[in-house]
Design an enzyme around this catalytic site. Sequence first.
Site, short mmCIF file in Angstrom:
data_model
loop_
_atom_site.label_atom_id
_atom_site.label_comp_id
_atom_site.label_asym_id
_atom_site.label_seq_id
_atom_site.Cartn_x
_atom_site.Cartn_y
_atom_site.Cartn_z
N CYS A 1 0.83 -1.21 0.00
CA CYS A 1 0.00 0.00 0.00
C CYS A 1 0.87 1.27 0.00
O CYS A 1 1.54 1.54 -0.99
CB CYS A 1 -1.00 -0.06 1.15
SG CYS A 1 -2.40 1.01 0.85
N HIS B 1 -3.24 -5.03 1.80
CA HIS B 1 -2.59 -5.28 3.10
C HIS B 1 -2.64 -6.76 3.50
O HIS B 1 -3.48 -7.14 4.33
CB HIS B 1 -3.33 -4.50 4.20
CG HIS B 1 -3.08 -3.03 4.21
ND1 HIS B 1 -2.17 -2.44 5.03
CD2 HIS B 1 -3.64 -2.04 3.49
CE1 HIS B 1 -2.17 -1.13 4.83
NE2 HIS B 1 -3.06 -0.87 3.89
N GLU C 1 -0.87 -8.29 5.53
CA GLU C 1 -0.54 -8.46 6.96
C GLU C 1 -1.78 -8.31 7.85
O GLU C 1 -1.71 -8.62 9.04
CB GLU C 1 0.57 -7.46 7.36
CG GLU C 1 0.13 -6.02 7.61
CD GLU C 1 -0.21 -5.25 6.34
OE1 GLU C 1 -0.21 -5.83 5.24
OE2 GLU C 1 -0.52 -4.04 6.47
N1 LIG Z 1 -3.37 1.94 3.59
C1 LIG Z 1 -2.46 2.71 3.07
O1 LIG Z 1 -1.26 2.42 3.14
C2 LIG Z 1 -2.96 3.97 2.49
C3 LIG Z 1 -1.98 4.69 1.60
C4 LIG Z 1 -2.23 6.18 1.63
N2 LIG Z 1 -3.48 6.52 1.02
C5 LIG Z 1 -1.07 6.92 0.98
O2 LIG Z 1 -1.25 7.58 0.02
O3 LIG Z 1 0.00 6.84 1.42
#
Ligand SMILES: NC(=O)CC[C@H](N)C(=O)O
Length: 230
Positions: free
Chosen positions: A94, A201, A203
């Site tokens: 992410c 995610h 994890e």
């Molecule tokens: N769950 C996340 O890691 C979100 C990422 C977040 N929206 C970002 O731009 O960094």
Amino acid sequence: MVRTCNDFQQVQPQFKFGVLALQGAFQEHIHMLQNISQVSSAIPIRKAEQLETIDALIIPGGESTTMALIAERSGLMEPLRKFVRDEKPTWGTCAGMILLANEANKVKKGGQDLIGGLNITVNRNQFGSQIDSFESLLHINHITTSSDDLFPAIFIRAPIISSINSSNVEVLARLEHDIGETDASSIVAVRQGSLLGTAFHPELTNDDRIHKYFVQLTQDHYNTGKGRNE
Ligand SMILES: NC(=O)CC[C@H](N)C(=O)O
């Protein structure tokens, strides 16, 4: 002495993993790694010197702008770039994948510092505020084998990969269904050598298949003769 296949199996290498622990969901990654047999240790990384003690790194989800800011202030940004340039196995989930991308769209005003390495462009916050988070079952290359064992992917204010900018990047997973304005088949997981990026995610699930895959990538990487930390 003549060594048999079994002798070699017994001397399986053990690897030291680090999880960038400046912000975000790092503890969950550490727990998952600690339960995988080839992992000798999984430690939180907060200082540049610690990067020299590990074989592979996970950059967790969280907020990529905040993580980059803290990394810059802690003198970690350049050492992180070097870690990736040195081809040490690195996986971004992410926000971590955003930081590993060479290019990011929808970044905050004034741009955003990235670690880079993955030859992709990502769109931050692809799903907007209406669909902040959702779960979706995915086919993932090398990880799922049939429609019965799809991976439960949790997306939280997630990015997508809007373009692949090198033939070295392998697409591992795409969305199976349209999500709001985002089309099915949008790319959500990639691999480039021993760099891995997932928009979701793993994890936060009970499914450690992608963690095991990353450990396997690490093992394969060092089995090809790259120096590691003894
Ligand atoms: N769950 C996340 O890691 C979100 C990422 C977040 N929206 C970002 O731009 O960094």
